[in-house]
Design a protein around this motif. Structure first.
Motif, short mmCIF file in Angstrom:
data_model
loop_
_atom_site.label_atom_id
_atom_site.label_comp_id
_atom_site.label_asym_id
_atom_site.label_seq_id
_atom_site.Cartn_x
_atom_site.Cartn_y
_atom_site.Cartn_z
N ILE A 122 -17.69 83.35 28.66
CA ILE A 122 -18.32 82.52 29.71
C ILE A 122 -17.54 81.21 29.86
O ILE A 122 -17.31 80.73 30.98
CB ILE A 122 -19.81 82.29 29.40
CG1 ILE A 122 -20.55 83.60 29.73
CG2 ILE A 122 -20.38 81.11 30.18
CD1 ILE A 122 -22.04 83.53 29.75
N MET A 323 -29.08 86.24 24.61
CA MET A 323 -27.66 86.10 24.83
C MET A 323 -27.23 84.71 24.37
O MET A 323 -26.34 84.60 23.56
CB MET A 323 -27.24 86.34 26.29
CG MET A 323 -25.74 86.54 26.46
SD MET A 323 -25.29 87.31 28.02
CE MET A 323 -24.89 85.87 29.00
N HIS A 358 -19.01 90.31 22.03
CA HIS A 358 -19.77 89.42 21.16
C HIS A 358 -18.97 89.10 19.91
O HIS A 358 -19.25 89.60 18.82
CB HIS A 358 -21.14 90.03 20.82
CG HIS A 358 -22.02 90.08 22.00
ND1 HIS A 358 -23.07 90.93 22.13
CD2 HIS A 358 -21.99 89.35 23.15
CE1 HIS A 358 -23.66 90.73 23.30
NE2 HIS A 358 -23.02 89.78 23.93
S1 SF4 Z 1 -22.65 89.92 27.28
FE1 SF4 Z 1 -22.03 88.76 25.48
S2 SF4 Z 1 -19.82 88.48 25.67
FE2 SF4 Z 1 -20.62 89.11 27.67
S3 SF4 Z 1 -21.10 87.20 28.68
FE3 SF4 Z 1 -22.95 87.75 27.63
S4 SF4 Z 1 -22.83 86.72 25.64
FE4 SF4 Z 1 -20.78 86.68 26.53
#
Ligand code: SF4
Ligand code: SF4
Lengths: 414, 383
Positions: A122, A323, A358
């Motif tokens: 992000i 998340m 992740h």
């Molecule tokens: S799914 Fe995981 S890696 Fe993908 S944007 Fe969301 S937090 Fe980031």
């Protein structure tokens, strides 16, 4: 169609939910842009209560793209993003998002808020949006989210969020009325309480409704333009009443004989719509998570003062939002949540998706596994790509999970 | 790295850069000194020094495998921290009395957690929450974090970190930067007396020994270099851009192909010393926070700073008369992925040849890297 659809009330709730959540779609964002109405984009929705109180159309680009990964053209867009060279091990959802930005698929916003929250992908996407040439003249605001969980950090981050709200007022011409914000927050507090109640109802054996209802609830109660809207409160109340009725009638998910109860601990993968029904049908293995715990608990917004509200937004955003809390939380926070859900939802096992994007969860997989072992939680760490089933297909995931259930004695090999 | 320098002081620094524990640390410890490992330059050496500790920048030097660390990390994680951690698990960091990790990327974020979980006997393990955006409002927030770290260091090591000690540490580190700037200045010459690979060793040594001694050694090296008559011809003058490259892998490849690395924007190189912390003001910790959040040449962990990063690179390229730029990214580094994509477009616009390559910390073979860089050099030479 979900297994619970035999009850008419669930059909109606589903139809309504589809209507409300259409606000999250890229096509809605595009239509808004076309209409000339001011709107803002962000790298992650930092305060749904604020933009709802402002009645400002507001989209989280990664969420919009995340929803878009369900579309048939998503794999093609992921492939196209390869030419940008951002790296195969970057979250495929965000690789696709970057491509969508660069390909001009995301409309030019009136204002843009970006930040490091919640993960490297992000952050990287934020920087790409900040430097996308056609958006050079878009006013921008940068958030720096702390990983530290102290009250002091929350107060400081609350100040950043207050400044972000002021930025939106200045750049979009929309006003933030504090009384309206208070109303939205109070209604949102009720909604969050109801989402938690819904989650707890799923602890009934057999579980009365399937996993998709938690996702639906989260989508409309925490995302989009209806956060804190009484219409959503009413929707949640009706869903809870209907669920309670199923529990009273001893009904489990239609057509499923529940044998194993497990928690998929990650965001719901695009392959989930195939994987989870198959696990339920063939193994009686019922998935109970509501999209990595959108059910909460959520910090109640303290409406006693402006500062208190914004500090609460900071807590909700950093500590409660799935998340975000997972990417920025500690291994202990993650393990404690896994344990609570395991116990509260009367699970027999936990499957961590361990998505390739992740990095933080992959970097603490041993700690979490060791804590789970100490607490006697059967745990499988899968290692999938949430947004690209070509990395691990629903069938491959099924085989791995089936084998895990067999090894742990939860199901027999025949 | 093969050095053409006939210099004892360089050999000493290169030896320090080529390992972890070294005689300087050994001497320091024999005198009762304590050593603090840290991961990223956003963790201020000045604060560590003011606590009376020797800062040692953690790196994976000497590692050949991540096999033990892989129980803690997966292969989607960048292998730079994995090699560093593997070295720790092998006991190579037993000389540290503490480590300070930070939140600069999602893989490094868990370094401290894994360190503790592995039961490594380091008495002090700390996670510093660094700022992720630049600008005045962030200075205050980072100052809060620095004050927390200061308090923890004082408590753990039973010291008082006074303003006077902080100002003295700032001055000492600025002296190092000054000398390093002079070293880099020599690379502006048409025929630099020192190669990119050699400079890398000198820079890494500076993060691995007491600053006072390093400054003396570096001054001695500068004096020697002043007398060197360099007339070697190089086919091209190149620059390296990227993150935690603590070795001379890229420079060795480039310089083995007849070109020379004359500058860099990396976090073991020019980004460390291009700017100084203010030596006066009301509060030395504020001066450090301000440097880190407003003045430092930013890496991509700081959102909204790509234009400054680009300008820093372009200014260096002009100053050092660079013919082309090589970007290097560790596999799995999300932070530098989009950065290079953007940089490529920017550099194309300004007509600066640019290539970016991906590397492993300890590559199985350098053949592919070599082929790509060779092709890049040929393309520029053909123009
Ligand atoms: S799914 Fe995981 S890696 Fe993908 S944007 Fe969301 S937090 Fe980031
Ligand atoms: S190279 Fe990138 S992923 Fe690796 S440690 Fe540095 S910032 Fe993190």
């Amino acid at each position: 169609m979900s297994e619970t659809m035999t009850d008419n009330v669930f059909d109606k709730l589903n139809t309504e939910c589809n209507e409300y959540s259409s606000a999250l779609l890229l096509s809605t964002c595009q239509a808004t842009a076309k209409s000339g109405v001011p709107f803002a984009l962000c790298s992650d929705d930092c305060f749904p209560e604020v933009h709802c109180a402002m009645e400002l159309p507001f989209w989280s680009v990664p969420v919009m793209a995340g929803v878009f990964t369900m579309e048939p053209q998503a794999p093609d867009l992921i492939d196209k993003s390869a030419a940008m060279g951002v790296g195969e091990k970057t979250c495929s959802g965000l690789r696709m998002t970057m491509y969508m930005v660069e390909a001009g698929m995301i409309p030019k916003p009136t204002a843009l808020i970006t930040g490091n929250i919640c993960c490297d992908a992000i952050s990287s996407t934020s920087e790409l949006m900040n430097n996308y040439k056609p958006w050079a003249d878009v006013p921008k605001f940068y958030l720096s989210g702390p990983h530290d969980k102290s009250e002091e950090s929350m107060v400081e981050f609350g100040k950043q969020l207050r400044a972000a709200a002021a930025f939106l007022e200045k750049t979009t011409g929309k006003k933030l009325d504090m009384n309206k914000l208070k109303q939205v927050c109070e209604e949102s507090n009720k909604q969050c309480q109801l989402m938690l109640e819904l989650q707890m109802l799923k602890s009934a054996v057999p579980t009365p409704i399937d996993w998709t209802w938690g996702r639906k609830a989260g989508r409309i109660a925490r995302w989009g333009p209806r956060v804190g809207d009484p219409v959503i409160t009413d929707w949640l109340e009706r869903l809870i009443t209907a669920t309670e009725q199923r529990i009273k009638a001893g009904k489990g998910i239609d057509g499923i004989t529940e044998k194993i109860r497990f928690n998929w601990y990650d965001l719901m993968p695009t392959m989930g719509d195939k994987l989870f029904p198959r696990l339920a049908k063939e193994l009686g293995a019922v998935q109970l998570s509501d999209h990595q715990n959108w059910g909460g608990p959520w910090t109640p917004i303290d409406t006693s003062s402006e500062e208190a509200m914004f500090t609460s937004f900071a807590k909700r955003y950093l500590n409660d939002t799935p998340m975000v809390k997972h990417a920025m939380g500690t291994p202990q926070i993650l393990s404690d949540e896994i344990y609570r859900l395991y116990k509260d939802l009367k699970c027999n096992a936990v499957v961590m998706g361990l998505h390739i994007g992740h990095k933080e969860q992959n970097a603490m997989h041993k700690i979490v596994a060791d804590i789970c072992r100490e607490r006697n939680i059967p745990l499988l760490q899968l290692g999938c790509d949430l947004w690209d089933a070509r990395y691990m297909s629903a069938d491959q995931a099924f085989d791995r999970i089936k084998e895990f259930f067999e090894i742990t004695g939860l199901s027999s090999a025949d | 790295m093969k050095s053409g320098l006939n210099s004892e002081v360089f050999d000493k620094l290169a030896k320090i850069a080529g390992g972890l524990m070294n005689t300087e640390i050994d001497n320091w410890k024999k005198q009762g000194g304590k050593v603090m490992g840290y991961l990223c330059p956003v963790i201020p050496e000045e604060l560590i020094i003011a606590a009376g500790l020797l800062p040692f920048r953690i790196r994976g030097t000497g590692s050949t495998s991540t096999s033990i660390a892989d129980a803690y990390y997966n292969d989607v994680n960048c292998d730079f921290p994995r090699h560093c951690f593997n070295q720790a698990l092998l006991g190579k960091y037993d000389f540290l009395d503490g480590i300070i990790a930070n939140t600069c990327c999602d893989t490094l974020l868990r370094f401290a957690d894994n360190w503790k979980h592995a039961g490594l006997k380091t008495p002090f393990v700390y996670l510093l929450d660094n700022a992720h955006a630049a600008g005045e409002p962030m200075v205050g927030q980072f100052l809060v974090e620095l004050n927390k770290l200061k308090g923890s260091l004082e408590k753990q090591f039973n010291v008082e970190i006074t303003e006077q000690k902080l100002w003295a540490a700032i001055k000492l580190c600025n002296e190092t930067k000054e000398l390093q700037q002079q070293l880099y200045g020599l690379r502006k010459l048409p025929s630099p007396p020192i190669t990119g690979a050699e400079v890398m060793a000198v820079m890494v040594a500076g993060l691995s020994m007491p600053k006072e001694q390093y400054n003396k050694d570096l001054q001695a090296l500068l004096d020697e270099l002043a007398g060197v008559k360099a007339d070697k011809k190089y086919s091209l003058r190149l620059m390296i851009v990227g993150s935690g490259n603590d070795d001379s892998l890229l420079s060795d490849i480039i310089e083995g192909l007849g070109a020379i690395v004359v500058t860099d924007s990396t976090c073991f190189g020019a980004r460390l010393m291009a700017k100084k912390v203010a030596e006066t003001g009301a509060d030395p910790l504020y001066a450090i926070a301000k440097y880190q959040v407003m003045d430092v040449p930013f890496c991509p962990k700081t959102i909204g700073t790509h234009p400054q990063r680009k300008q820093f690179i372009l200014d260096l390229a002009a100053d050092y008369k660079v013919d082309g730029i090589v970007g290097v990214r560790f596999f799995s580094c999300d932070m530098w992925g989009a950065e290079f994509y953007m940089l490529k477009k920017d550099l194309e616009e300004s007509g600066m040849p640019f290539i970016w390559v991906e590397r492993e910390y300890v590559p199985d073979s350098v053949g592919q890297l070599q082929t790509r860089i060779e092709a890049f050099i040929e393309t520029i030479n053909d123009k």
